[in-house]
Design an enzyme around this catalytic site. Structure first.
Site, PDB file in Angstrom:
ATOM      1  N   LYS A 119      10.068 -24.860  37.418  1.00  0.00           N
ATOM      2  CA  LYS A 119      10.541 -23.580  36.898  1.00  0.00           C
ATOM      3  C   LYS A 119      11.796 -23.215  37.681  1.00  0.00           C
ATOM      4  CE  LYS A 119      10.509 -19.393  37.921  1.00  0.00           C
ATOM      5  NZ  LYS A 119      11.849 -19.018  37.425  1.00  0.00           N
TER       6      LYS A 119
ATOM      7  N   GLY B  23      12.079 -19.700  32.547  1.00  0.00           N
ATOM      8  CA  GLY B  23      11.219 -18.525  32.424  1.00  0.00           C
ATOM      9  C   GLY B  23      11.324 -17.670  33.665  1.00  0.00           C
TER      10      GLY B  23
ATOM     11  N   GLY C 226       9.868 -15.500  36.998  1.00  0.00           N
ATOM     12  CA  GLY C 226       8.860 -15.706  38.042  1.00  0.00           C
ATOM     13  C   GLY C 226       7.533 -15.078  37.674  1.00  0.00           C
ATOM     14  N   PRO C 227       7.535 -13.784  37.289  1.00  0.00           N
ATOM     15  CA  PRO C 227       6.262 -13.142  36.979  1.00  0.00           C
ATOM     16  C   PRO C 227       5.501 -13.804  35.824  1.00  0.00           C
ATOM     17  CG  PRO C 227       7.963 -11.495  37.333  1.00  0.00           C
ATOM     18  CD  PRO C 227       8.651 -12.825  37.351  1.00  0.00           C
TER      19      PRO C 227
ATOM     20  N   VAL D 247       6.249 -17.439  34.027  1.00  0.00           N
ATOM     21  CA  VAL D 247       6.041 -18.885  34.220  1.00  0.00           C
ATOM     22  C   VAL D 247       5.619 -19.189  35.665  1.00  0.00           C
ATOM     23  CG1 VAL D 247       7.151 -21.155  34.109  1.00  0.00           C
ATOM     24  CG2 VAL D 247       7.663 -19.441  32.374  1.00  0.00           C
ATOM     25  N   GLY D 248       6.265 -18.520  36.629  1.00  0.00           N
ATOM     26  CA  GLY D 248       5.937 -18.753  38.039  1.00  0.00           C
ATOM     27  C   GLY D 248       4.490 -18.421  38.344  1.00  0.00           C
TER      28      GLY D 248
ATOM     29  N   GLU E 101       9.982 -22.874  51.437  1.00  0.00           N
ATOM     30  CA  GLU E 101      11.254 -22.858  52.187  1.00  0.00           C
ATOM     31  C   GLU E 101      11.865 -21.494  51.926  1.00  0.00           C
ATOM     32  OE1 GLU E 101      14.672 -22.547  53.024  1.00  0.00           O
ATOM     33  OE2 GLU E 101      15.277 -24.109  51.602  1.00  0.00           O
TER      34      GLU E 101
ATOM     35  N   CYS F  57      20.208 -19.685  52.821  1.00  0.00           N
ATOM     36  CA  CYS F  57      19.099 -19.346  53.721  1.00  0.00           C
ATOM     37  C   CYS F  57      19.421 -19.747  55.157  1.00  0.00           C
ATOM     38  CB  CYS F  57      17.826 -20.010  53.249  1.00  0.00           C
ATOM     39  SG  CYS F  57      18.042 -21.769  52.947  1.00  0.00           S
TER      40      CYS F  57
ATOM     41  N   GLU G 145      17.423 -10.400  55.992  1.00  0.00           N
ATOM     42  CA  GLU G 145      18.303 -11.376  55.341  1.00  0.00           C
ATOM     43  C   GLU G 145      19.071 -10.663  54.228  1.00  0.00           C
ATOM     44  OE1 GLU G 145      16.602 -14.528  52.839  1.00  0.00           O
ATOM     45  OE2 GLU G 145      17.950 -15.903  53.861  1.00  0.00           O
TER      46      GLU G 145
HETATM   47  P1  ADP Z   1      16.117 -15.476  44.511  1.00  0.00           P
HETATM   48  O1  ADP Z   1      16.575 -14.062  44.723  1.00  0.00           O
HETATM   49  O2  ADP Z   1      16.786 -16.494  45.333  1.00  0.00           O
HETATM   50  O3  ADP Z   1      15.965 -15.849  43.063  1.00  0.00           O
HETATM   51  P2  ADP Z   1      13.368 -15.112  44.639  1.00  0.00           P
HETATM   52  O4  ADP Z   1      12.472 -15.340  45.779  1.00  0.00           O
HETATM   53  O5  ADP Z   1      13.420 -13.764  44.038  1.00  0.00           O
HETATM   54  O6  ADP Z   1      14.755 -15.522  45.198  1.00  0.00           O
HETATM   55  O7  ADP Z   1      13.121 -16.139  43.482  1.00  0.00           O
HETATM   56  C1  ADP Z   1      13.084 -17.542  43.652  1.00  0.00           C
HETATM   57  C2  ADP Z   1      12.343 -18.154  42.503  1.00  0.00           C
HETATM   58  O8  ADP Z   1      11.027 -17.603  42.462  1.00  0.00           O
HETATM   59  C3  ADP Z   1      12.957 -17.876  41.123  1.00  0.00           C
HETATM   60  O9  ADP Z   1      12.805 -19.025  40.309  1.00  0.00           O
HETATM   61  C4  ADP Z   1      12.086 -16.734  40.609  1.00  0.00           C
HETATM   62  O10 ADP Z   1      12.047 -16.669  39.199  1.00  0.00           O
HETATM   63  C5  ADP Z   1      10.729 -17.134  41.163  1.00  0.00           C
HETATM   64  N1  ADP Z   1       9.752 -16.032  41.259  1.00  0.00           N
HETATM   65  C6  ADP Z   1       9.997 -14.709  41.371  1.00  0.00           C
HETATM   66  N2  ADP Z   1       8.846 -14.003  41.394  1.00  0.00           N
HETATM   67  C7  ADP Z   1       7.843 -14.916  41.323  1.00  0.00           C
HETATM   68  C8  ADP Z   1       6.407 -14.830  41.295  1.00  0.00           C
HETATM   69  N3  ADP Z   1       5.773 -13.666  41.389  1.00  0.00           N
HETATM   70  N4  ADP Z   1       5.689 -15.972  41.211  1.00  0.00           N
HETATM   71  C9  ADP Z   1       6.313 -17.170  41.155  1.00  0.00           C
HETATM   72  N5  ADP Z   1       7.639 -17.313  41.145  1.00  0.00           N
HETATM   73  C10 ADP Z   1       8.413 -16.214  41.239  1.00  0.00           C
END
Ligand code: ADP
Length: 471
Positions: free
Chosen positions: A169, A200, A202-203, A205-206, A244, A278, A377
């Site tokens: 994802k 997709g 994060g909320p 597909v993640g 990471e 990072c 950060e």
């Molecule tokens: P960035 O600001 O670098 O995108 P995030 O930590 O917000 O850092 O997001 C990194 C990845 O994690 C993105 O692909 C994002 O869509 C995904 N992501 C965000 N929220 C969630 C969640 N609750 N569960 C799984 N993945 C998520």
């Protein structure tokens, strides 16, 4: 306007079941340049199903077969290098010279992982038992927008090497880049179902990936905040996690450092990837006695750092990826000002003549370790100069953080710097350099910068589990 209306499941580009879309922007101008169609739970479930089916055969493939796949993936990226670079400049706003380096590195990851795999101990014969390092199963890779190609390839290559299948994802903000990368993977002739990519949020597909019982490992790069959410959700089904996460890396300039070299190096390390890195060295720790000289050198050297004009190979700093990230950076600059830090260069707003999501590269002095800008950060081009009186104090300040991803030291005495490096809590400490040239090194963090390591055999290790067969 580009429309990304397909996801990649079971070796085919298919229209997602999900109906949500997201706009994509050129961060240099703020102009809308595309739309991505987002997958949903059904799409994610189908991708997992495809990966599960493919795992049955792929987990039994030979090192030779997987080596050939890794080589083809490497070649496919190099064959599409220009297109990949163009997408990263347009969609992410990364200056061309940094972009070229990252695309090449994405290809190199496959070559390095192939070499690591060829010497990896998949089986070990003991007197009464055989230890077999078995592929763990389906990997879920969740990646951020700040280096789309290297993050995706860094998670994919060890999966192939280990004999695992994967559902990726990517960040929803890098869909144009991911599309071209996916086409490279498709051209590389990987068995269907081994690589699946679902655009997709994060909320949606993640979350499905993190909770699904058929996923064995979640490998994530992103913020510490989301890393905590993923880590705790993944624990419910005992998934292995590789996280990471963020950093607030110290850069200690020792009393004996050659400041003519150390200051331009500190700016390069701090503004790396336009500050959206990072590992950026964002806390510059300087001897109090040298502060005035260092301030003058910072002002002088900032004149040599080119901002904007992304296709110019001399350019070093591009825009923030999004309006949201630009706003975050502005909030931090305001917070530094409110808490009494002094702006040496930069400040709020856009750099002269640049719009879009460009923020002014900013260096604060008179920063104390308890200020928000010294602790959190920022993920933008904002650096803090913090003074110390003794080396012991410098080490204490360097370690006074929840993070531990990267650290830097500038010194005229490499042996002394190495001794100090041993006292810093960090996944890596680079001395008098911005780049670790050792490809066999692990990458990852101590403390809240994460769990686990990527790169070389360390990455393969995260995707296998030892099994004992004893007679
Ligand atoms: P960035 O600001 O670098 O995108 P995030 O930590 O917000 O850092 O997001 C990194 C990845 O994690 C993105 O692909 C994002 O869509 C995904 N992501 C965000 N929220 C969630 C969640 N609750 N569960 C799984 N993945 C998520």
């Amino acid at each position: 306007m580009k429309i990304i209306d397909k996801i990649y499941v079971d070796g085919r580009f298919t229209a997602p079941h999900g109906t949500a879309t997201q706009d994509l922007y050129n961060p240099s101008t703020g102009e809308k340049i595309g739309i991505v169609h987002l997958g949903d739970q059904i799409d994610t479930d189908q991708a997992i199903e495809a990966a599960k089916k493919a795992f049955v055969t792929f987990s039994k493939s030979t090192v030779k077969e997987r080596g050939e796949i890794l080589q083809r993936l490497h070649d496919a990226i190099l064959a599409n290098e220009e297109e990949l670079n163009k997408a990263a400049v347009e969609e992410y706003g990364s200056p061309i010279s940094a972009t070229k380096g990252r695309t090449r590195y994405a290809a190199q990851i496959f070559r390095d992982t192939k070499a690591a795999m060829e010497s990896f101990e998949f089986e070990k014969q003991l007197e009464y038992a055989t230890i077999v390092n078995e592929p763990l199963g389906i990997i879920a890779a969740i990646t951020p927008w700040n280096a789309d190609y290297t993050h995706i390839c860094g998670k994919l290559a060890p999966a192939i090497a280990a004999g695992c299948t994967i559902v990726i994802k990517p960040s929803e903000l890098s869909a144009l880049q991911t599309q071209i990368l996916t086409e490279c993977f498709d051209q590389a002739g990987v068995p269907k179902g081994v690589i699946n990519i679902v655009n997709g949020t994060g909320p949606v597909v993640g979350t499905v990936l993190t909770a699904h019982p058929d996923i064995a490992v979640v490998t994530f790069t992103g913020s510490t905040q989301i890393g905590r959410v993923i880590g705790s959700k993944a624990a419910e089904t005992m998934k292995r996690v590789t996280l990471e996460l963020g950093g607030k890396s110290p850069n200690i300039i020792l009393e004996d450092a050659d400041l003519q070299k150390a200051i331009p190096l500190a700016l390069a390390i701090g503004f790396s990837n336009s500050g959206q890195a990072c590992h950026a060295g964002t806390r510059i720790l300087v001897p109090e006695s040298k502060l005035e000289e260092i301030k003058s050198l910072i002002i002088e050297n900032m004149k040599n750092i080119r901002i904007g004009d992304l296709w110019n190979s001399e350019s070093y700093i591009g825009p923030m990826v999004s309006q949201k990230q630009y706003d975050t950076v502005q909030r931090y600059i305001q917070s530094g000002w409110d808490q009494g830090a002094e702006i040496l260069v930069g400040g709020p707003g856009h750099p002269e003549g640049l719009g879009g999501f460009y923020a002014k590269p900013t260096v604060f002095v008179n920063v104390t370790p308890e200020m928000i800008i010294a602790k959190e950060e920022i993920f933008g081009p904002v650096l803090c100069v913090i003074t110390y009186k003794t080396e012991e104090e410098a080490i204490t300040i360097a370690n006074d953080t929840i993070y531990g991803l990267s650290a830097y030291i500038s010194s005229g005495d490499t042996e002394k710097a190495k001794q100090i490096a041993r006292q810093i809590i960090s996944g890596r400490v680079l001395i008098n350099t911005a780049v670790n040239r050792e490809s066999q090194s692990p990458f990852g963090g101590f403390k809240q910068s994460g769990i686990g390591r990527t790169s070389w055999a360390y990455g393969i290790d995260e995707y296998v589990e030892p099994k004992v067969i004893a007679v």
